[in-house]
Design a protein around this motif. Structure first.
Motif, PDB file in Angstrom:
ATOM      1  N   GLY A 263      71.577  68.038  51.204  1.00 53.37           N
ATOM      2  CA  GLY A 263      72.100  66.831  51.840  1.00 53.37           C
ATOM      3  C   GLY A 263      71.993  66.976  53.340  1.00 53.37           C
ATOM      4  N   VAL A 264      71.483  65.946  53.994  1.00 48.97           N
ATOM      5  CA  VAL A 264      71.339  65.984  55.460  1.00 48.97           C
ATOM      6  C   VAL A 264      71.509  64.588  56.027  1.00 48.97           C
ATOM      7  CG1 VAL A 264      68.812  65.826  55.282  1.00 48.97           C
ATOM      8  CG2 VAL A 264      69.843  66.631  57.402  1.00 48.97           C
ATOM      9  N   GLY A 265      72.375  64.460  57.018  1.00 48.07           N
ATOM     10  CA  GLY A 265      72.584  63.176  57.668  1.00 48.07           C
ATOM     11  C   GLY A 265      73.100  62.100  56.733  1.00 48.07           C
ATOM     12  N   GLY A 266      73.831  62.475  55.688  1.00 53.38           N
ATOM     13  CA  GLY A 266      74.369  61.507  54.743  1.00 53.38           C
ATOM     14  C   GLY A 266      73.413  61.072  53.661  1.00 53.38           C
ATOM     15  N   ARG A 267      72.208  61.702  53.624  1.00 48.96           N
ATOM     16  CA  ARG A 267      71.204  61.341  52.620  1.00 48.96           C
ATOM     17  C   ARG A 267      70.702  62.594  51.912  1.00 48.96           C
ATOM     18  NH1 ARG A 267      68.172  58.876  57.455  1.00 48.96           N
ATOM     19  NH2 ARG A 267      69.545  60.452  58.308  1.00 48.96           N
ATOM     20  N   LEU A 268      69.944  62.368  50.868  1.00 47.13           N
ATOM     21  CA  LEU A 268      69.317  63.473  50.164  1.00 47.13           C
ATOM     22  C   LEU A 268      67.959  63.773  50.779  1.00 47.13           C
ATOM     23  CD1 LEU A 268      70.141  62.553  46.464  1.00 47.13           C
ATOM     24  CD2 LEU A 268      70.884  64.639  47.637  1.00 47.13           C
ATOM     25  N   PHE A 269      67.721  65.029  51.043  1.00 45.44           N
ATOM     26  CA  PHE A 269      66.415  65.510  51.493  1.00 45.44           C
ATOM     27  C   PHE A 269      65.812  66.273  50.333  1.00 45.44           C
ATOM     28  CE2 PHE A 269      64.031  69.249  52.842  1.00 45.44           C
ATOM     29  CZ  PHE A 269      63.044  68.695  53.639  1.00 45.44           C
ATOM     30  N   LYS A 270      64.584  65.893  49.946  1.00 46.98           N
ATOM     31  CA  LYS A 270      63.890  66.591  48.854  1.00 46.98           C
ATOM     32  C   LYS A 270      62.488  66.938  49.310  1.00 46.98           C
ATOM     33  CE  LYS A 270      62.703  64.154  45.193  1.00 46.98           C
ATOM     34  NZ  LYS A 270      62.891  63.396  43.935  1.00 46.98           N
ATOM     35  N   LEU A 271      62.058  68.134  48.959  1.00 43.02           N
ATOM     36  CA  LEU A 271      60.710  68.602  49.303  1.00 43.02           C
ATOM     37  C   LEU A 271      60.064  69.136  48.044  1.00 43.02           C
ATOM     38  CD1 LEU A 271      58.555  69.309  51.485  1.00 43.02           C
ATOM     39  CD2 LEU A 271      59.672  71.549  51.658  1.00 43.02           C
ATOM     40  N   ARG A 272      58.844  68.681  47.773  1.00 42.66           N
ATOM     41  CA  ARG A 272      58.053  69.201  46.666  1.00 42.66           C
ATOM     42  C   ARG A 272      56.771  69.783  47.237  1.00 42.66           C
ATOM     43  NH1 ARG A 272      57.971  65.076  41.668  1.00 42.66           N
ATOM     44  NH2 ARG A 272      56.917  66.904  40.802  1.00 42.66           N
ATOM     45  N   VAL A 273      56.461  71.003  46.854  1.00 43.80           N
ATOM     46  CA  VAL A 273      55.282  71.705  47.353  1.00 43.80           C
ATOM     47  C   VAL A 273      54.493  72.248  46.169  1.00 43.80           C
ATOM     48  CG1 VAL A 273      54.420  73.633  48.739  1.00 43.80           C
ATOM     49  CG2 VAL A 273      56.473  72.382  49.481  1.00 43.80           C
ATOM     50  N   THR A 274      53.178  72.070  46.186  1.00 48.69           N
ATOM     51  CA  THR A 274      52.286  72.718  45.231  1.00 48.69           C
ATOM     52  C   THR A 274      51.315  73.558  46.030  1.00 48.69           C
ATOM     53  OG1 THR A 274      52.472  70.946  43.593  1.00 48.69           O
ATOM     54  CG2 THR A 274      50.545  72.395  43.434  1.00 48.69           C
ATOM     55  N   ALA A 275      51.336  74.873  45.800  1.00 45.81           N
ATOM     56  CA  ALA A 275      50.573  75.790  46.647  1.00 45.81           C
ATOM     57  C   ALA A 275      49.798  76.785  45.808  1.00 45.81           C
ATOM     58  CB  ALA A 275      51.518  76.534  47.584  1.00 45.81           C
ATOM     59  N   ARG A 276      48.622  77.173  46.292  1.00 42.72           N
ATOM     60  CA  ARG A 276      47.824  78.248  45.701  1.00 42.72           C
ATOM     61  C   ARG A 276      47.940  79.468  46.599  1.00 42.72           C
ATOM     62  NH1 ARG A 276      43.908  76.955  41.751  1.00 42.72           N
ATOM     63  NH2 ARG A 276      43.905  74.753  41.175  1.00 42.72           N
ATOM     64  N   HIS A 277      48.087  80.634  45.972  1.00 45.28           N
ATOM     65  CA  HIS A 277      48.296  81.845  46.743  1.00 45.28           C
ATOM     66  C   HIS A 277      48.009  83.050  45.865  1.00 45.28           C
ATOM     67  CE1 HIS A 277      52.246  82.750  44.750  1.00 45.28           C
ATOM     68  NE2 HIS A 277      52.160  81.446  44.504  1.00 45.28           N
ATOM     69  N   THR A 278      48.272  84.235  46.402  1.00 44.55           N
ATOM     70  CA  THR A 278      48.113  85.478  45.649  1.00 44.55           C
ATOM     71  C   THR A 278      49.474  86.160  45.560  1.00 44.55           C
ATOM     72  OG1 THR A 278      47.671  86.798  47.625  1.00 44.55           O
ATOM     73  CG2 THR A 278      45.773  85.724  46.569  1.00 44.55           C
ATOM     74  N   ALA A 279      49.556  87.170  44.740  1.00 44.48           N
ATOM     75  CA  ALA A 279      50.808  87.917  44.643  1.00 44.48           C
ATOM     76  C   ALA A 279      51.133  88.583  45.979  1.00 44.48           C
ATOM     77  CB  ALA A 279      50.703  88.973  43.540  1.00 44.48           C
ATOM     78  N   GLU A 280      50.112  88.969  46.713  1.00 45.71           N
ATOM     79  CA  GLU A 280      50.318  89.665  47.991  1.00 45.71           C
ATOM     80  C   GLU A 280      50.909  88.756  49.060  1.00 45.71           C
ATOM     81  OE1 GLU A 280      47.958  91.842  45.380  1.00 45.71           O
ATOM     82  OE2 GLU A 280      47.505  89.825  46.177  1.00 45.71           O
ATOM     83  N   ASN A 281      50.589  87.463  49.052  1.00 43.11           N
ATOM     84  CA  ASN A 281      51.133  86.594  50.100  1.00 43.11           C
ATOM     85  C   ASN A 281      52.205  85.638  49.580  1.00 43.11           C
ATOM     86  OD1 ASN A 281      49.657  84.606  48.764  1.00 43.11           O
ATOM     87  ND2 ASN A 281      48.168  84.325  50.413  1.00 43.11           N
ATOM     88  N   ARG A 282      52.841  86.017  48.472  1.00 38.14           N
ATOM     89  CA  ARG A 282      53.911  85.201  47.896  1.00 38.14           C
ATOM     90  C   ARG A 282      55.048  84.976  48.895  1.00 38.14           C
ATOM     91  NH1 ARG A 282      55.237  88.189  43.443  1.00 38.14           N
ATOM     92  NH2 ARG A 282      54.031  86.925  41.967  1.00 38.14           N
ATOM     93  N   GLU A 283      55.509  86.056  49.520  1.00 39.33           N
ATOM     94  CA  GLU A 283      56.638  85.909  50.448  1.00 39.33           C
ATOM     95  C   GLU A 283      56.228  85.161  51.711  1.00 39.33           C
ATOM     96  OE1 GLU A 283      59.706  88.400  50.896  1.00 39.33           O
ATOM     97  OE2 GLU A 283      59.835  88.791  48.741  1.00 39.33           O
ATOM     98  N   GLU A 284      54.979  85.294  52.125  1.00 40.48           N
ATOM     99  CA  GLU A 284      54.471  84.523  53.270  1.00 40.48           C
ATOM    100  C   GLU A 284      54.539  83.031  52.956  1.00 40.48           C
ATOM    101  OE1 GLU A 284      50.385  83.953  55.946  1.00 40.48           O
ATOM    102  OE2 GLU A 284      50.460  85.440  54.323  1.00 40.48           O
ATOM    103  N   LEU A 285      54.253  82.678  51.712  1.00 36.85           N
ATOM    104  CA  LEU A 285      54.337  81.279  51.291  1.00 36.85           C
ATOM    105  C   LEU A 285      55.781  80.783  51.355  1.00 36.85           C
ATOM    106  CD1 LEU A 285      53.403  78.632  49.976  1.00 36.85           C
ATOM    107  CD2 LEU A 285      53.521  79.807  47.756  1.00 36.85           C
ATOM    108  N   VAL A 286      56.725  81.603  50.892  1.00 35.85           N
ATOM    109  CA  VAL A 286      58.131  81.201  50.940  1.00 35.85           C
ATOM    110  C   VAL A 286      58.568  80.949  52.380  1.00 35.85           C
ATOM    111  CG1 VAL A 286      60.500  81.928  50.460  1.00 35.85           C
ATOM    112  CG2 VAL A 286      58.692  82.410  48.812  1.00 35.85           C
ATOM    113  N   VAL A 287      58.149  81.807  53.294  1.00 32.85           N
ATOM    114  CA  VAL A 287      58.469  81.610  54.710  1.00 32.85           C
ATOM    115  C   VAL A 287      57.845  80.313  55.218  1.00 32.85           C
ATOM    116  CG1 VAL A 287      58.132  82.522  57.043  1.00 32.85           C
ATOM    117  CG2 VAL A 287      58.799  84.056  55.193  1.00 32.85           C
TER     118      VAL A 287
END
Length: 221
Positions: free
Chosen positions: A158-182
């Motif tokens: 919730g932000v500014g009295g409204r709902l904020f939603k984010l949807r992400v579809t990403a391709r990556h490797t196991a090695e850069n998984r945490e880089e993607l989260v950042v």
């Protein structure tokens, strides 16, 4: 099983309501969602704004706006809206935010299955924090592909009295998984910072880049 951690004057007249106020140039004032669109970041976390924001005409959505991003990881869609007349509480732990997260995650899983995507090999929850308080919660579903990994993120707060939603579809490797989260955290931070002020006029809470460990959600099937 998912667990915790885991968008008229005539209408106004017919309803006996006051007509919409207008600005001095004769135009109707921007809604909160429309005003926030003018503050969308052009780029963040390796994602670039793919075009102008559009009204969200999903049934049941009030003052909804949608913007799409694309980049090195894949693509992302951000939504800013309400479903009720009452303002949404700040943060990810209100009834509205929790319900939206579970509903959106379930819809994401169903849509992926219908489109022929393999069953998730890994399910996890990520909480972005501001200090010691949760600021944004995400559920993610990771699938194994011949060319690497593909992960769907669904994040709500919730932000500014409204709902904020984010949807992400990403391709990556196991090695850069945490880089993607950042990267998702960087995009979320920039988007929430531009989402406008709270109902009391104060700035929205913006999540930092600290996040919890990726808690694996047991497979119920």
């Amino acid at each position: 099983m998912l667990r915790r951690g885991a968008g008229l004057l005539l209408a106004a007249a017919l309803l006996g309501c006051a007509p919409l106020a207008h600005t001095p140039d004769g135009t109707a004032p921007a809604t909160a969602g429309e005003a926030a669109v003018t503050r969308l970041p052009a780029e963040a976390g390796g994602f670039r704004l793919a075009g102008p924001a559009q009204p969200d005409r999903t049934p049941g959505v009030r003052e909804g706006m949608i913007a799409r991003y694309e980049g090195r990881w894949g693509f992302a869609t951000t939504y800013l809206f309400t479903r009720e007349a009452a303002a949404v509480e700040e943060g990810p732990d209100s009834r509205q935010a929790r319900q939206e997260l579970v509903t959106a995650a379930a819809a994401s899983l169903i849509a992926a299955t219908q489109n022929g995507a393999p069953r998730p090999a890994r399910e996890a929850a990520v909480t972005f924090q501001q200090g010691n308080a949760p600021a944004l919660r995400c559920l993610l579903f990771e699938r194994s592909l011949q060319s690497g990994l593909m992960t769907d993120f669904v994040c709500v707060t919730g932000v500014g009295g409204r709902l904020f939603k984010l949807r992400v579809t990403a391709r990556h490797t196991a090695e850069n998984r945490e880089e993607l989260v950042v990267a998702v955290g960087q995009l979320s931070t920039a988007l929430i910072a531009g989402a406008g002020s709270r109902p009391d006029g104060s700035p929205p809470r913006v999540p930092g880049l600290r996040y919890t460990a990726l808690d694996t959600v047991p497979d119920a099937g």
